[in-house]
Design a protein around this motif. Structure first.
Motif, mmCIF file in Angstrom:
data_model
loop_
_atom_site.group_PDB
_atom_site.id
_atom_site.type_symbol
_atom_site.label_atom_id
_atom_site.label_comp_id
_atom_site.label_asym_id
_atom_site.label_seq_id
_atom_site.Cartn_x
_atom_site.Cartn_y
_atom_site.Cartn_z
ATOM 1 N N PHE A 1 0.832 -1.209 0.000
ATOM 2 C CA PHE A 1 0.000 0.000 0.000
ATOM 3 C C PHE A 1 0.865 1.257 0.000
ATOM 4 O O PHE A 1 0.619 2.191 -0.766
ATOM 5 C CB PHE A 1 -0.914 -0.004 1.228
ATOM 6 C CG PHE A 1 -1.419 1.355 1.632
ATOM 7 C CD1 PHE A 1 -2.416 1.994 0.898
ATOM 8 C CD2 PHE A 1 -0.890 2.014 2.736
ATOM 9 C CE1 PHE A 1 -2.881 3.259 1.259
ATOM 10 C CE2 PHE A 1 -1.344 3.265 3.112
ATOM 11 C CZ PHE A 1 -2.341 3.894 2.371
ATOM 12 N N VAL A 2 1.887 1.281 0.849
ATOM 13 C CA VAL A 2 2.790 2.441 0.911
ATOM 14 C C VAL A 2 3.485 2.637 -0.428
ATOM 15 O O VAL A 2 3.568 3.761 -0.949
ATOM 16 C CB VAL A 2 3.836 2.259 2.034
ATOM 17 C CG1 VAL A 2 4.871 3.380 1.985
ATOM 18 C CG2 VAL A 2 3.155 2.235 3.398
ATOM 19 N N LEU A 3 3.979 1.551 -1.023
ATOM 20 C CA LEU A 3 4.657 1.651 -2.316
ATOM 21 C C LEU A 3 3.699 2.123 -3.397
ATOM 22 O O LEU A 3 4.039 2.997 -4.211
ATOM 23 C CB LEU A 3 5.247 0.288 -2.685
ATOM 24 C CG LEU A 3 6.047 0.236 -3.997
ATOM 25 C CD1 LEU A 3 7.220 1.213 -3.963
ATOM 26 C CD2 LEU A 3 6.545 -1.191 -4.250
ATOM 27 N N SER A 4 2.479 1.571 -3.397
ATOM 28 C CA SER A 4 1.488 1.970 -4.391
ATOM 29 C C SER A 4 1.081 3.432 -4.210
ATOM 30 O O SER A 4 0.834 4.145 -5.192
ATOM 31 C CB SER A 4 0.257 1.068 -4.294
ATOM 32 O OG SER A 4 -0.715 1.414 -5.262
ATOM 33 N N ALA A 5 1.017 3.891 -2.944
ATOM 34 C CA ALA A 5 0.684 5.289 -2.680
ATOM 35 C C ALA A 5 1.748 6.217 -3.256
ATOM 36 O O ALA A 5 1.432 7.289 -3.800
ATOM 37 C CB ALA A 5 0.534 5.519 -1.182
ATOM 38 N N LEU A 6 3.016 5.816 -3.172
ATOM 39 C CA LEU A 6 4.098 6.617 -3.756
ATOM 40 C C LEU A 6 3.940 6.698 -5.276
ATOM 41 O O LEU A 6 4.128 7.759 -5.877
ATOM 42 C CB LEU A 6 5.456 6.025 -3.384
ATOM 43 C CG LEU A 6 5.833 6.090 -1.899
ATOM 44 C CD1 LEU A 6 7.158 5.363 -1.659
ATOM 45 C CD2 LEU A 6 5.929 7.539 -1.436
ATOM 46 N N PHE A 7 3.603 5.567 -5.891
ATOM 47 C CA PHE A 7 3.348 5.572 -7.332
ATOM 48 C C PHE A 7 2.108 6.406 -7.653
ATOM 49 O O PHE A 7 2.057 7.079 -8.683
ATOM 50 C CB PHE A 7 3.165 4.144 -7.854
ATOM 51 C CG PHE A 7 4.453 3.439 -8.175
ATOM 52 C CD1 PHE A 7 5.117 3.693 -9.360
ATOM 53 C CD2 PHE A 7 5.019 2.541 -7.291
ATOM 54 C CE1 PHE A 7 6.312 3.062 -9.676
ATOM 55 C CE2 PHE A 7 6.208 1.899 -7.575
ATOM 56 C CZ PHE A 7 6.863 2.152 -8.770
ATOM 57 N N GLY A 8 1.108 6.353 -6.757
ATOM 58 C CA GLY A 8 -0.082 7.168 -6.954
ATOM 59 C C GLY A 8 0.252 8.645 -6.966
ATOM 60 O O GLY A 8 -0.281 9.414 -7.783
ATOM 61 N N TYR A 9 1.156 9.053 -6.071
ATOM 62 C CA TYR A 9 1.597 10.448 -6.074
ATOM 63 C C TYR A 9 2.316 10.760 -7.387
ATOM 64 O O TYR A 9 2.164 11.858 -7.945
ATOM 65 C CB TYR A 9 2.532 10.720 -4.896
ATOM 66 C CG TYR A 9 3.057 12.138 -4.878
ATOM 67 C CD1 TYR A 9 2.265 13.180 -4.407
ATOM 68 C CD2 TYR A 9 4.326 12.446 -5.352
ATOM 69 C CE1 TYR A 9 2.729 14.488 -4.410
ATOM 70 C CE2 TYR A 9 4.802 13.743 -5.352
ATOM 71 C CZ TYR A 9 3.996 14.761 -4.883
ATOM 72 O OH TYR A 9 4.460 16.056 -4.900
ATOM 73 N N GLY A 10 3.077 9.799 -7.882
ATOM 74 C CA GLY A 10 3.758 9.998 -9.163
ATOM 75 C C GLY A 10 2.779 10.239 -10.299
ATOM 76 O O GLY A 10 3.005 11.095 -11.164
#
Length: 264
Positions: free
Chosen positions: A145-154
């Motif tokens: 989830f944390v990793l996906s959230a970072l990609f979401g910000y990207g």
């Protein structure tokens, strides 16, 4: 390319944001008020029922808490380029021995880091203690989830980057940015959980970058997708970042050739 200048830009924007304490408290209050309003609306709609079409109230509450929490520090300055074209300072900044785009990103990341610490964390603590949030499916799901959230910000930043390039052709980009943000609010799942979207609309949204911003990380957190679906979600986020950034750089290269600076 050395990273130290960009860390300095990020640190500067972090410290600038920390100077406005009232804005800091108002940001937390704004997040909490919106969260309470949305949750109470859906509690009224659920009318005491545990689930509607398989979607539990706990899932809806968790979606709002995580989405609004992420939104509180998913910071993008939609007018970074437009303001510099307007005041003429872009002419000087383009001559600096650093990437203009890297400086844009560093400026946003500095503010995002501040809001992560002083907006997101306090708001999440209050939400967990007084509203309630479902636990992640497991420790691995939380990490993803944390990793996906970072990609979401990207994805979110790449969208802003692309739309900012229209500043070279438009006198005022406020209208186009407003339209962009309305689509993000409605189609990303932060305002209306995508589970409640009509089937046709849901299928159309899957071909847009919007669900990759908030909804994909939330789905991973809740354990609603796993295995190959998570991998597909990450691939989709990466592809959208690459496509949006590529389109943005194409417009950048075209726009800077026609740039005329008056004043500055």
């Amino acid at each position: 390319m050395t990273i130290s200048p960009y860390l300095a830009f990020a640190k500067k924007s972090f410290l600038q944001k920390s100077a406005y304490r009232l804005d800091h408290w108002m940001g937390i209050l704004n997040t909490l008020i919106r969260l309470v309003i949305y949750v109470e609306i859906y509690r009224a709609l659920y009318s005491g029922r545990e689930a509607v079409d398989g979607i539990t109230m706990s899932m809806v509450t968790t979606n709002f808490i995580l989405s609004l929490g992420l939104e509180s520090f998913f910071v993008v300055n939609d007018f970074y380029l437009a303001n510099r074209i307007y005041n003429g300072s872009i002419a000087t900044e383009m001559l600096l021995p650093v990437s203009f785009h890297g400086r844009m990103l560093a400026d946003n990341l500095g503010v995002a880091a501040f809001k992560l610490i002083f907006h997101f964390v306090p708001a999440m603590l209050v939400a967990v203690l007084f509203i309630g949030i479902a636990a992640p499916a497991d420790a691995g799901a939380f990490g993803l989830f944390v990793l996906s959230a970072l990609f979401g910000y990207g994805v979110l930043w790449s969208l802003s980057f692309l739309f900012q390039m229209f500043s070279f052709w438009l006198i005022n980009v406020w209208a186009i940015m407003t339209i962009k943000n309305v689509f993000i609010n409605v189609l990303s799942g932060s305002m209306i959980p995508l589970w409640f979207m009509p089937e046709l609309a849901r299928k159309i949204i899957t071909f847009t970058p919007f669900e990759s911003i908030y909804f994909t990380p939330v789905q991973i957190y809740l354990g609603n997708i796993s295995g190959g679906e998570i991998v597909a979600g990450f691939i989709k986020q990466f592809v959208w970042i690459a496509c949006l950034m590529s389109a943005g750089f194409i417009l950048w290269n075209k726009g800077k050739k026609k740039l005329v600076v008056q004043g500055g």
